[in-house]
Design a protein around this motif. Sequence first.
Motif, short mmCIF file in Angstrom:
data_model
loop_
_atom_site.label_atom_id
_atom_site.label_comp_id
_atom_site.label_asym_id
_atom_site.label_seq_id
_atom_site.Cartn_x
_atom_site.Cartn_y
_atom_site.Cartn_z
N CYS A 79 81.02 1.42 -46.09
CA CYS A 79 79.58 1.57 -46.28
C CYS A 79 79.17 1.20 -47.70
O CYS A 79 79.93 1.38 -48.65
N ARG A 102 83.42 5.69 -44.16
CA ARG A 102 83.11 6.59 -43.06
C ARG A 102 84.28 6.60 -42.10
O ARG A 102 85.06 5.63 -42.05
N GLU A 128 70.22 1.22 -41.23
CA GLU A 128 71.00 0.13 -41.82
C GLU A 128 71.42 -0.87 -40.75
O GLU A 128 71.34 -0.60 -39.55
N ALA A 130 74.76 -3.00 -39.52
CA ALA A 130 76.22 -3.05 -39.61
C ALA A 130 76.71 -4.47 -39.32
O ALA A 130 76.19 -5.16 -38.45
N ASP A 157 73.12 5.82 -41.05
CA ASP A 157 74.12 6.39 -41.96
C ASP A 157 73.66 7.78 -42.42
O ASP A 157 73.56 8.06 -43.62
N VAL A 242 78.79 -1.48 -43.34
CA VAL A 242 77.43 -0.95 -43.18
C VAL A 242 76.68 -1.28 -44.46
O VAL A 242 77.00 -0.79 -45.54
#
Length: 282
Positions: A79, A102, A128, A130, A157, A242
Motif C-alpha cells: 500500500c 496489508r 483507492e 489497486a 483501505d 494499492v
Amino acid sequence: MKFARFKKDGRVMLAVAERGEEFHGRFVDEISEFGDLIDVLNAGDEAVASLSARLLKGEPLDPACEHLPPLASRGKIICIGLPRSHERDGLWQPDYPTIFARFSSSLVGHRQPIVRPTVSTHLDYEGEIAVIIGKGGRAIPKSAALDHVFGYALFNDATLRDYQSRTPQWTVGKNFDNTASFGPYIVTTDELPPGARGLRLQTRLNGEVLQDASTDDLLFDVATLVETISEVMTLNPGDVIVSGTPAGVGMAHTPPLWMKPGDVCAISAEGLGSLINPVAEE
C-alpha cells in the motif's frame, strides 16, 4: 475482461465477464489445473486466455451470489500513503512513496461488511485503485512497468486511525480483521487508459460524496510505483499495489468523520464499477 471470485453453496467460483456485467463462471474445484487466478497469472498469457474461454462457457452467475475479494491474496499487498492531493488535508507530502503492507486477513469483498472492532471507533475510509501484477520481475524500468500490470480494481483501505498513530509504522492500524475491501472485480488493462490515468475516483458515505479526484492527482503514478517497489523486492503475479487515496479522508474533517455500524461506504471509478460495503460492529 473482468475477473471475479464468488461463493455459491459453500464453494468458490472463478468468473469472467466480457465487456459487460454478466459474469459466467465455474467452481474452482472443477478446474483441476488452476486453484485461483494467481495460478493462472503465473502460468502466463496463454493460460489466462484458455481459462477465460472456459469460464465464458460456464453458467451465468446469480447476482445474489456472495462476492469474495477478486484474488485469494496469497501474494503481497503493498500500500502507498500520502499522494499529492492530500495537500488539501494539510498532510506532509513525501518525495519517496510511503510504503506499508496489508495482509489478506484484513480483506472483505464487495457487499461484505467492513467490521469496526470493539476496541476503537476511529474507523476511516480511503478510496483507492489497486494495481494487480500479471508479470513478475525485479528492478523493472519505468519504461516497461505497465507491461507487468494485469489489471485494476477498487480498494477501500479503511484504517483505525488511533491505532495507526500509536507507532511510526502504520501496520497495526491497517490490519484489523475484515476492515478493508477489495473488488468487486479486476478489470484488465485493455479496457482502461494506460496506467489507469484520468479516471475519476469517488468515495461516498451514506450517499454523500466525500472524496472526488482524478487518478492524475497521484504524486506517484502506476509506472513509478512498479519501478520503485521492484527496486526493493521481486514483484510476482498476483501481487497487489494499492496506489493511494485522494483528499477528503474522515480524519481531516472537523470534527473527524468516522464510519460507524449501519453506514454504507461506496468507492467508484470510471470503468471499475462500484465497491460497496456496509459497516458492522464486531
